[in-house]
Design a protein around this motif. Structure first.
Motif, PDB file in Angstrom:
ATOM      1  N   MET A   1      -0.788   6.674   9.212  1.00 16.06           N
ATOM      2  CA  MET A   1      -0.931   5.725  10.298  1.00 16.06           C
ATOM      3  C   MET A   1      -1.754   5.968  11.471  1.00 16.06           C
ATOM      4  SD  MET A   1       3.392   5.279  10.517  1.00 16.06           S
ATOM      5  CE  MET A   1       3.927   6.483   9.788  1.00 16.06           C
ATOM      6  N   ILE A   2      -2.054   7.326  11.983  1.00 19.54           N
ATOM      7  CA  ILE A   2      -2.937   7.515  12.759  1.00 19.54           C
ATOM      8  C   ILE A   2      -4.392   7.238  12.407  1.00 19.54           C
ATOM      9  CG2 ILE A   2      -4.046   9.598  13.987  1.00 19.54           C
ATOM     10  CD1 ILE A   2      -1.302  10.936  13.790  1.00 19.54           C
TER      11      ILE A   2
ATOM     12  N   ASP B   1       0.724  -1.363  -0.036  1.00 21.67           N
ATOM     13  CA  ASP B   1      -0.041  -0.112  -0.015  1.00 21.67           C
ATOM     14  C   ASP B   1       0.782   1.338  -0.089  1.00 21.67           C
ATOM     15  OD1 ASP B   1      -2.513   1.330   0.005  1.00 21.67           O
ATOM     16  OD2 ASP B   1      -2.566   1.263   2.197  1.00 21.67           O
ATOM     17  N   ASP B   2       0.189   2.415  -0.249  1.00 22.26           N
ATOM     18  CA  ASP B   2       0.793   3.651  -0.059  1.00 22.26           C
ATOM     19  C   ASP B   2       0.585   4.264   1.225  1.00 22.26           C
ATOM     20  OD1 ASP B   2       2.001   6.147  -0.469  1.00 22.26           O
ATOM     21  OD2 ASP B   2       1.087   6.653  -2.199  1.00 22.26           O
ATOM     22  N   ILE B   3       1.878   4.248   1.867  1.00 21.63           N
ATOM     23  CA  ILE B   3       1.614   4.843   3.190  1.00 21.63           C
ATOM     24  C   ILE B   3       1.241   6.625   3.515  1.00 21.63           C
ATOM     25  CG2 ILE B   3       4.058   5.562   3.644  1.00 21.63           C
ATOM     26  CD1 ILE B   3       1.423   4.111   6.388  1.00 21.63           C
TER      27      ILE B   3
ATOM     28  N   ASN C   1      13.599   2.868   9.608  1.00 24.85           N
ATOM     29  CA  ASN C   1      14.025   4.225   8.982  1.00 24.85           C
ATOM     30  C   ASN C   1      13.045   4.258   7.849  1.00 24.85           C
ATOM     31  OD1 ASN C   1      14.633   7.066   9.518  1.00 24.85           O
ATOM     32  ND2 ASN C   1      16.189   6.779   7.943  1.00 24.85           N
ATOM     33  N   GLY C   2      11.811   3.570   7.483  1.00 27.14           N
ATOM     34  CA  GLY C   2      11.102   3.739   6.499  1.00 27.14           C
ATOM     35  C   GLY C   2      10.572   5.354   6.307  1.00 27.14           C
TER      36      GLY C   2
ATOM     37  N   ARG D   1       6.341  12.962   4.648  1.00 25.33           N
ATOM     38  CA  ARG D   1       6.259  12.199   5.833  1.00 25.33           C
ATOM     39  C   ARG D   1       5.204  12.642   6.841  1.00 25.33           C
ATOM     40  NH1 ARG D   1      11.916  13.854   5.273  1.00 25.33           N
ATOM     41  NH2 ARG D   1      11.559  15.753   6.270  1.00 25.33           N
ATOM     42  N   HIS D   2       4.707  13.907   6.864  1.00 27.97           N
ATOM     43  CA  HIS D   2       3.745  14.362   7.554  1.00 27.97           C
ATOM     44  C   HIS D   2       2.420  13.795   7.027  1.00 27.97           C
ATOM     45  CE1 HIS D   2       0.387  17.051   8.782  1.00 27.97           C
ATOM     46  NE2 HIS D   2       1.162  17.385   9.796  1.00 27.97           N
ATOM     47  N   LYS D   3       2.047  13.200   5.694  1.00 24.24           N
ATOM     48  CA  LYS D   3       1.002  12.542   5.313  1.00 24.24           C
ATOM     49  C   LYS D   3       0.943  11.179   5.793  1.00 24.24           C
ATOM     50  CE  LYS D   3       0.100  14.972   1.175  1.00 24.24           C
ATOM     51  NZ  LYS D   3       0.319  14.794  -0.554  1.00 24.24           N
ATOM     52  N   ALA D   4       2.254  10.504   5.977  1.00 25.91           N
ATOM     53  CA  ALA D   4       2.639   9.095   6.291  1.00 25.91           C
ATOM     54  C   ALA D   4       1.962   9.037   7.873  1.00 25.91           C
ATOM     55  CB  ALA D   4       3.889   8.689   6.017  1.00 25.91           C
TER      56      ALA D   4
END
Length: 124
Positions: free
Chosen positions: A42-43, A4-6, A24-25, A35-38
């Motif tokens: 996750m949240i 999937d696309d994190i 360190n993914g 990074r903020h979107k990822a």
């Protein structure tokens, strides 16, 4: 195994008790917006009360982008980002539904720096 696309996941909201992102993914996402979107994804994927585990590479209190050398070869594989603890805390503060539960210093890395582990808790 799920691919999937994190940064823009197709998985269902509140699907997992624990979301883990190690080695360190997150540092392979050079763009700070990615990074903020990822972290936001996750949240979103974590159930209320669930945990997000992040394993990140740190070179101390300075965040930076670096060239990633290939192991045992005179070439570079690309860029990666190293994190400071304050950078992760600052990013997490942008989200009202998550908090830093713990931050643990890991071992020194052979190539320099150390691994740091964040445990985030999704609020209800």
């Amino acid at each position: 195994i799920i691919q999937d696309d994190i940064t823009a996941s197709n998985l269902t909201t509140n699907s997992f008790e624990v979301v883990a992102f190690f080695e360190n993914g997150l540092g392979n996402l050079i763009d700070p917006i990615a990074r903020h979107k990822a972290i936001g994804e996750m949240i979103r994927l974590t159930i209320p009360g669930g945990r997000i585990l992040l394993g990140l590479r740190s070179l101390g209190e300075k965040s930076a982008d670096h060239l990633m050398p290939a192991s045992m070869a005179p070439i570079f594989l690309g860029l990666y980002h190293t994190f400071s603890k304050s950078e992760i805390r600052d990013v997490v503060q942008n989200f009202s539904n998550v908090e830093v539960e713990d931050c643990i210093d890991g071992d020194e890395r052979p190539a320099g720096g150390r691994q740091i582990f964040f445990i985030l808790r999704k609020l209800k």
